[in-house]
Structure formats: C-alpha cells, structure tokens
Enzyme design. Structure first.
Site, PDB file in Angstrom:
ATOM      1  N   GLY A 141      66.740 -75.005 -11.998  1.00  0.00           N
ATOM      2  CA  GLY A 141      67.809 -74.921 -12.982  1.00  0.00           C
ATOM      3  C   GLY A 141      68.536 -76.247 -13.142  1.00  0.00           C
ATOM      4  O   GLY A 141      69.012 -76.578 -14.222  1.00  0.00           O
ATOM      5  N   THR A 142      68.606 -77.043 -12.071  1.00  0.00           N
ATOM      6  CA  THR A 142      69.308 -78.315 -12.133  1.00  0.00           C
ATOM      7  C   THR A 142      68.380 -79.421 -12.599  1.00  0.00           C
ATOM      8  O   THR A 142      68.777 -80.312 -13.327  1.00  0.00           O
ATOM      9  CB  THR A 142      69.880 -78.683 -10.746  1.00  0.00           C
ATOM     10  N   SER A 143      67.128 -79.352 -12.195  1.00  0.00           N
ATOM     11  CA  SER A 143      66.161 -80.386 -12.548  1.00  0.00           C
ATOM     12  C   SER A 143      65.898 -80.382 -14.054  1.00  0.00           C
ATOM     13  O   SER A 143      65.851 -81.412 -14.690  1.00  0.00           O
ATOM     14  CB  SER A 143      64.841 -80.147 -11.807  1.00  0.00           C
ATOM     15  N   MET A 144      65.736 -79.187 -14.614  1.00  0.00           N
ATOM     16  CA  MET A 144      65.434 -79.090 -16.035  1.00  0.00           C
ATOM     17  C   MET A 144      66.700 -79.367 -16.834  1.00  0.00           C
ATOM     18  O   MET A 144      67.232 -78.528 -17.465  1.00  0.00           O
ATOM     19  CB  MET A 144      64.892 -77.696 -16.334  1.00  0.00           C
ATOM     20  N   LEU A 187      66.751 -75.743  -7.707  1.00  0.00           N
ATOM     21  CA  LEU A 187      66.317 -77.053  -8.191  1.00  0.00           C
ATOM     22  C   LEU A 187      65.741 -76.941  -9.599  1.00  0.00           C
ATOM     23  O   LEU A 187      65.863 -77.836 -10.407  1.00  0.00           O
ATOM     24  CB  LEU A 187      65.285 -77.654  -7.234  1.00  0.00           C
TER      25      LEU A 187
END
EC number: 3.4.21.65
Length: 34
Positions: free
Chosen positions: A31-34, A29
């Site tokens: 890596g995907t959230s940022m 999360l």
C-alpha cells in the site's frame, strides 16, 4: 519487506508491531510502495 523498510520508515514501525504476521507485512509495503 526488505527493500521498502529503508524506503518507508513509517510503515516499518507498523511492520515490527505485526512481525508475527508476515503476510500482513506484504500488505503494508504494497500500500505504501504503490
């Protein structure tokens, strides 16, 4: 790993696969959230 699951359904699938690794869940999360 609870608010991003509905925001990122793509990484959610990988999370279910690595459900045994709760720590890895955060990495996904992050890596995907940022």
């Amino acid at each position: 790993a609870l608010v991003t699951q509905s925001n990122a359904p793509s990484w959610g699938l990988g999370r279910i696969s690595n459900r045994q690794a709760g720590i890895r869940d955060y990495h996904y999360l992050s890596g995907t959230s940022m």
